[in-house]
Design a protein around this motif. Structure first.
Motif, PDB file in Angstrom:
ATOM      1  N   GLY A  49       0.761  -1.241   0.000  1.00  0.00           N
ATOM      2  CA  GLY A  49       0.000   0.000   0.000  1.00  0.00           C
ATOM      3  C   GLY A  49       0.790   1.288   0.000  1.00  0.00           C
ATOM      4  N   ASP A  52      -1.025   3.357  -2.196  1.00  0.00           N
ATOM      5  CA  ASP A  52      -2.455   3.040  -2.130  1.00  0.00           C
ATOM      6  C   ASP A  52      -2.890   2.117  -3.266  1.00  0.00           C
ATOM      7  OD1 ASP A  52      -2.960   4.474   0.226  1.00  0.00           O
ATOM      8  OD2 ASP A  52      -3.096   6.357  -0.891  1.00  0.00           O
ATOM      9  N   THR A 270       4.509   2.268   8.048  1.00  0.00           N
ATOM     10  CA  THR A 270       3.129   1.845   7.877  1.00  0.00           C
ATOM     11  C   THR A 270       2.911   0.410   8.341  1.00  0.00           C
ATOM     12  OG1 THR A 270       3.502   1.020   5.632  1.00  0.00           O
ATOM     13  CG2 THR A 270       2.884   3.331   5.866  1.00  0.00           C
ATOM     14  N   THR A 272      -0.028  -2.681   7.522  1.00  0.00           N
ATOM     15  CA  THR A 272      -0.966  -2.985   6.441  1.00  0.00           C
ATOM     16  C   THR A 272      -1.994  -3.992   6.896  1.00  0.00           C
ATOM     17  OG1 THR A 272       0.791  -2.604   4.822  1.00  0.00           O
ATOM     18  CG2 THR A 272      -1.173  -3.744   4.052  1.00  0.00           C
ATOM     19  N   GLU A 291      -5.615   7.272   8.776  1.00  0.00           N
ATOM     20  CA  GLU A 291      -4.830   7.835   7.673  1.00  0.00           C
ATOM     21  C   GLU A 291      -3.672   8.663   8.195  1.00  0.00           C
ATOM     22  OE1 GLU A 291      -7.866   9.911   5.575  1.00  0.00           O
ATOM     23  OE2 GLU A 291      -8.681   8.099   4.611  1.00  0.00           O
ATOM     24  N   LYS A 296      -2.400   1.379   6.314  1.00  0.00           N
ATOM     25  CA  LYS A 296      -2.942   1.082   4.994  1.00  0.00           C
ATOM     26  C   LYS A 296      -3.903  -0.089   5.085  1.00  0.00           C
ATOM     27  CE  LYS A 296      -0.372   4.192   2.953  1.00  0.00           C
ATOM     28  NZ  LYS A 296      -0.945   5.367   2.265  1.00  0.00           N
ATOM     29  N   GLY A 338      -9.671   2.932   4.091  1.00  0.00           N
ATOM     30  CA  GLY A 338      -8.766   2.370   3.101  1.00  0.00           C
ATOM     31  C   GLY A 338      -9.329   2.303   1.695  1.00  0.00           C
TER      32      GLY A 338
END
Length: 441
Positions: A49, A52, A270, A272, A291, A296, A338
């Motif tokens: 991600g 994105d 991040t 996920t 966010e 993600k 997401g």
């Protein structure tokens, strides 16, 4: 290959007999034009991600597909290992110990080692979310249900992936989709007071504990945070990813744990979440905070499944933004988080287009759809020899022409075994793994 049957002075070549076995092994190094012959270690950040998932979903990138199926199978393992038989003394527990977990599920190829089993308390009033034995005097625990596991990639898999991967897999429900009706369906602050709110039933399941029970002496939240911290400390000299996977209710638990891991700063960068058929979890401020934290989330779901439409059937992200801003303070306004990947089971020529609602929610069916998905406007075309029979493991979704019995997964003799003196009794097995024996906070 052939097998040779020898007769005097004659050699007859016989075809090797075919066996009907589920083909579950992922192909993590499949190359394609889109990934320019690259391996997972080259592009894992994009698959997780970083951008994105731009350019990876429509059309579906083969490496993206193989990784989604791999993590989906790790979530499916939670169902396959769960003892949901009310006639079992161990109903509500995991059938296998951590050391034999993947081997017992014919998943030795997965390349991960379970480090912690996760438990949630069954005290809350959500009857369709838990399973309990009908033999109260013989129950392994009166308060806990096995909720999933945490596993870490071994050295060989780590080399293939390009980093050490910590995966948290959450189990969904084993009842039909009516469990959605059991939700308390109102928003509650995720931590103390504040405007970051999530569905109250999910939060209670995630944070409740029973101090008299060794399995849920600590909440699911505490179990996750303690183990992730331990593993991050252990592999502090390596590049590490935290990947969370879950189906249905497990998707909601996964999103909550991802929020906690990021909010407490346990993972730089991040985390996920690969969510399968998950419901909405929180309000607008929860979505915004996720966010801000860099979490993600890729949500994979069947367009005909009712669970991803709940809660927040009417007040949700489908409204104009100005309306969402206006009603976000109401306790029934929920928003998905997401990026969404919508599949359609009516595109598969192998599935019954008029199957029941529970089939549309089935995880094995989602993995089948992923195998044949090539984009929103692309035709369904299988990309591997993944066994069709897996679809009917817990539902009745395949067309009859494939002659696969519905709901074929079951225990031999319902767990009864014959003793040396010829009597049939319920088999004993080792006491379920107690996660609190070495849990430090």
């Amino acid at each position: 290959m052939v097998m040779a049957a020898f007769i005097p002075n004659i050699v007859v070549a016989l075809p090797k007999p075919k066996t009907h076995q589920p083909l579950r092994k992922p192909k993590p190094t499949v190359s394609c034009k889109a990934t320019q012959q690259k391996s997972i270690s080259d592009v894992w950040r994009k698959i997780h991600g970083e951008d994105d998932w731009a350019g990876l979903l429509d059309p579906m990138d083969p490496l993206m597909r193989s990784e989604l199926i791999r993590y989906g199978e790790m979530a499916q393992a939670c169902y396959d290992a769960f003892d949901f038989d009310p006639y079992s003394k161990y109903c509500g527990s995991c059938r296998y110990s951590p050391s034999e977990f993947f081997d017992s599920l014919d998943m030795s190829h997965v390349g991960y080692t379970p480090t912690r089993f996760l438990y949630a308390t069954a005290n809350i009033n959500l009857p369709n979310l838990f399973r309990k034995s009908r033999w109260p005097s013989k129950m392994w625990s009166k308060h806990a249900n096995w909720a999933g596991y945490i596993a870490v990639s071994n050295d060989a898999m780590t080399k293939l992936l390009g980093r050490r991967d910590i995966t948290i897999a959450w189990r969904g429900t084993v009842t039909h989709v009516e469990w959605v009706a059991d939700l308390m369906n109102y928003l509650k602050p995720i931590s103390g007071e504040g405007d970051v709110k999530v569905e109250a039933g999910f939060l209670e399941l995630y944070t409740d504990k029973e101090t008299t029970c060794g399995y849920c002496k600590y909440s699911a939240r505490e179990q996750v945070l303690a183990e992730v911290k331990r593993l991050l400390d252990k592999y502090s000299q390596e590049e590490v990813s935290v990947t969370i996977t879950g189906h249905s209710l497990g998707s909601a638990m996964g999103i909550l744990s991802a929020f906690d891991i990021a909010e407490r700063g346990l993972k730089a960068g991040t985390s996920t979440v690969f969510s399968f058929s998950g419901p909405r979890v929180g309000n607008l401020r929860f979505k915004e905070r996720l966010e801000e934290l860099g979490v993600k989330v890729l949500r994979v779901h069947n367009s005909h499944d009712m669970v991803p439409r709940s809660p927040g059937m009417f007040l949700n992200e489908g409204l104009p933004r100005w309306v969402v801003n206006l009603v976000q303070g109401l306790p029934w306004c929920y928003l998905h988080v997401g990026v969404g990947l919508e599949l359609d089971h009516k595109k598969s020529p192998f599935l019954n287009p008029n199957a029941d609602a529970a089939s549309a929610h089935n995880l094995e069916a989602i993995l089948h759809l992923l195998d044949g998905y090539h984009g929103k406007h692309g035709a369904f075309k299988r990309t591997s020899e993944r066994d069709l029979a897996l679809v009917n493991k817990d539902c009745d979704f395949l067309k009859d022409e494939h002659t696969v019995p519905p709901r074929w997964r079951q225990d031999l003799n319902k767990g009864m075994v014959k003793t040396q003196d010829g009597r049939w009794v319920l088999a004993d097995r080792p006491k379920p793994h107690d996660p609190t024996q070495d849990l430090h906070h």
